[in-house]
Structure formats: C-alpha cells, structure tokens
Design a protein around this motif. Structure first.
Motif, PDB file in Angstrom:
ATOM      1  N   ASP A 188       3.172  -4.243  -6.230  1.00 18.94           N
ATOM      2  CA  ASP A 188       3.000  -2.902  -6.042  1.00 18.94           C
ATOM      3  C   ASP A 188       2.313  -2.361  -7.596  1.00 18.94           C
ATOM      4  O   ASP A 188       1.410  -1.378  -7.188  1.00 18.94           O
ATOM      5  N   ALA A 211       3.094  -0.941   0.102  1.00 18.19           N
ATOM      6  CA  ALA A 211       4.263  -0.801  -0.772  1.00 18.19           C
ATOM      7  C   ALA A 211       5.417  -1.773  -0.392  1.00 18.19           C
ATOM      8  O   ALA A 211       5.750  -1.520   0.661  1.00 18.19           O
ATOM      9  N   THR A 216       7.595   3.279  -4.961  1.00 19.30           N
ATOM     10  CA  THR A 216       6.018   3.269  -5.236  1.00 19.30           C
ATOM     11  C   THR A 216       5.246   4.234  -4.498  1.00 19.30           C
ATOM     12  O   THR A 216       4.302   4.223  -4.698  1.00 19.30           O
ATOM     13  N   GLU A 217       5.726   4.567  -3.371  1.00 20.06           N
ATOM     14  CA  GLU A 217       5.076   5.348  -2.338  1.00 20.06           C
ATOM     15  C   GLU A 217       4.316   6.669  -2.978  1.00 20.06           C
ATOM     16  O   GLU A 217       3.199   7.099  -3.001  1.00 20.06           O
ATOM     17  N   LEU A 220       1.545   5.772  -5.430  1.00 21.80           N
ATOM     18  CA  LEU A 220       0.566   5.221  -4.647  1.00 21.80           C
ATOM     19  C   LEU A 220      -0.460   6.445  -4.340  1.00 21.80           C
ATOM     20  O   LEU A 220      -1.679   6.816  -4.416  1.00 21.80           O
ATOM     21  N   VAL A 228       0.372   5.216   3.047  1.00 25.42           N
ATOM     22  CA  VAL A 228       1.215   4.080   2.369  1.00 25.42           C
ATOM     23  C   VAL A 228       1.767   3.448   3.484  1.00 25.42           C
ATOM     24  O   VAL A 228       2.670   4.202   4.216  1.00 25.42           O
ATOM     25  N   MET A 230       4.897   0.706   4.331  1.00 32.17           N
ATOM     26  CA  MET A 230       5.953  -0.457   3.646  1.00 32.17           C
ATOM     27  C   MET A 230       6.443  -1.534   4.877  1.00 32.17           C
ATOM     28  O   MET A 230       6.968  -0.825   5.842  1.00 32.17           O
TER      29      MET A 230
END
Length: 340
Positions: A188, A211, A216-217, A220, A228, A230
C-alpha cells in the motif's frame, strides 16, 4: 574473477575499449618520441606488437625501448583479451538480441498515445493486462521482478524494467501521453507514493490504485487516485452476491469473463458535438434499432440516474451506461459520434 567484477558484457566491452584506446595512444606516443619513429611507423609498431604478429627488428631496439615494448604487449594484450572476452560473453548470453528487442520496444512505447500503464505484473496486473488487450487497449508494463518480466515478455507485453515509483521510469513509458495508470504494486505504501509521483507528472491522467487496507483508501485519494480498488472487498461482495442473488451473480460473471467479451456493459461520454445532445432516451431508439439497454445515465454534475425514463433528456457532459453486444454498442457509438 575479472578485473571489473559485476560488469555486464556491454560494460566490459566499453571499459576494455577505453583501456585499449588509452594504451594504443600512449604506445604510439612512446614509439614516436622514445624510439624516434615516424607517426605511421609508430602506429605500425603498436599494431604488430599488440596483435603479437612480431617483427625481426626487435633485436635492434634499445633496452629502454625493449622494456617499453614488453609493457605494451602485456597491457595491450590484456586489454584486448578483456574486451573481446566481453564480446564473446555478449554473443553467448544473447544480449545483442535483447538490446535489439529493447530498442524496438522503446520505439514502440515512444509511439504510444492514450495507453494504459500497469505498474506491477503480479496476479492482478497479469489478469488486468490480458483483459485490456482483449478489449483492444494498448498496455505497457513496469516491473522490477526478473521472473515476472520474463513472463510479460513471453506474453508479448511491452515491459520496462525499473522502479515504478521513480520519475525517470514513469517518463520512459510515456506517462505524459498515457490515459490511465494502474498502481498495482505489492504494498500500500508503494502504491501511495507511486500515485503521488504519477499525479505530479501528469495532472490529467486517470489513476486507478489497489489497496489492501481500508485505511489506505483515503491516503490514495489524497495522493491523487481517481479510483481505489480493494480486492478483498470486491471478492467478499461477489461471494455474498453468489449466496444471496445467484442469478445476478451469474450475469455479472458473464459480463466479466473474457470468453464472453461480445456481451458488454459499456459507457458512452456525450460531448458537445454529439448527436445525442438534446435528445430524450426514447428518441435514441437504443433498444428498437440497436438492441441496447440504457442502464443508467451519469449526469455532468455526477448524479447517477438508474433505469432512466424515456422522457429523460441527454445533455452534453452526460455519460450513458449501455448494455448489449459489442458490435451493437459500436454501431450506436458511430451513429451519434461527434461530427466535426
């Protein structure tokens, strides 16, 4: 063990060539002024000395010149052996073919426009690259792992070896001309740094980042990511859909499978010169003439209208989401494309 440990064949040839040229220049100068030869004779003496052809005049040389000649033979032959050894290694290792391939690939990348840069050729990057290629998109890969680079090469994907977080690496794949960058590195933190670097190099590029952690989203998006993804969240939602709505899951799976690429859920951006501007959904005859479903419309102010009514007007800046066969979508797109 070589005199230049860690050198590649190309570096060996370059280093040996420089040393050989230096020895040649010093030897010619020595014969010219120490041996009192003319310039042409000095060059001749150096050539037949380093090449070990030999000459009968050696017995008439002065002791100082004889010692100098011995020095020229030892150093000159060593430099020549080192240089030609690198050339032989280069040929045996097939680096000439790799250099030609690299030059060809570099030229290919230089001609790319509106392409997709995939940073990381792991499982996600691999699958994504094949999906995009099946849809006619131009893709270039950035990868640092040797095994993955060989895999990308076998699959005929243009691939640059390097660190995707470095500006020079991104510039080498034409980030200023690219349409989309995918940050699919393993960590990440790396994806956040890559996103920040890419956004600084191209403020208009679309950045899709991977991610693993929910936390982390936000980082980013702050770094400049437009989307993003995941994988764990997407996977869990798909599993839940399979359990609770299996038929819907089958339809979504059908749309995502490569072997059913003819059936698509596509989007059409409506620019100011499009024939769709000012038309109602019903007036497009999307279903009657093209067998398409207008699933939704995203308005220019980013409001999403699902299953729009026939009276819904289409404006410049809207995006239509169409479901149907790829050929029918292409015909619909051509019919209403910009006319300038």
């Amino acid at each position: 063990m070589t005199a230049f440990p860690g050198k590649t064949p190309i570096e060996r040839i370059a280093a040996g060539g420089v040393l050989l040229a230096y020895v040649f220049a010093v030897a010619v100068t020595g014969y010219r002024y120490v041996g009192d030869y003319g310039w042409l004779e000095s060059i001749w003496m150096v050539v037949i000395t380093i090449s070990t052809v030999g000459y009968s005049e050696s017995s008439s040389l002065s002791p100082a010149l004889q010692l100098f000649t011995v020095f020229v033979i030892l150093i000159g032959m060593s430099a020549a052996a080192y240089t030609f050894g690198g050339l032989i290694q280069l040929l045996l290792a097939g680096e000439i073919d790799r250099l030609i391939g690299l030059r060809r690939m570099t030229a290919e990348i230089a001609d790319m426009n509106s392409h997709v840069i995939i940073c990381g050729f792991g499982r996600m990057g691999h699958s994504l690259a094949e999906d995009l290629r099946s849809q006619g998109r131009t893709v270039v890969i950035i990868e640092s792992n040797g095994e993955r680079i060989r895999e990308a090469d076998l699959l005929k994907f243009p691939c640059i070896t390097g660190d995707a977080t470095e500006e020079t690496t991104l510039e080498s794949v034409g980030i200023e001309r690219a349409r989309t960058l995918v940050a699919a590195l393993s960590g990440d933190a790396e994806n956040v740094f890559l996103t920040l670097t890419a956004r600084n190099l191209n403020s208009k590029i679309q950045i899709v980042a991977r991610a693993d952690q929910r936390s982390t989203e936000k980082k980013l998006r702050q770094a400049g990511a437009d989307r993003v993804v995941m994988p764990t969240v997407v996977g869990s939602r798909q599993m839940a859909r399979v359990i609770t709505r299996p038929t819907t899951a089958d339809l979504i799976e059908l749309l995502s499978q490569r072997e059913f690429a003819d059936l698509e859920l596509d989007e059409l951006y409506v620019d100011e010169l499009s024939g769709l501007v000012g038309m109602s959904v019903g007036a497009t005859d999307a279903h009657r003439d093209h067998k398409l479903l207008i699933v939704a419309i995203q308005t220019k102010d980013e409001q999403l209208v699902f299953n729009p009514e026939a009276s819904q007007l289409i404006h410049a800046g809207d995006t239509l989401m169409l479901m149907g066969r790829s050929g029918d979508i292409s015909e619909f797109r051509t019919k209403f494309q910009r006319t300038d």
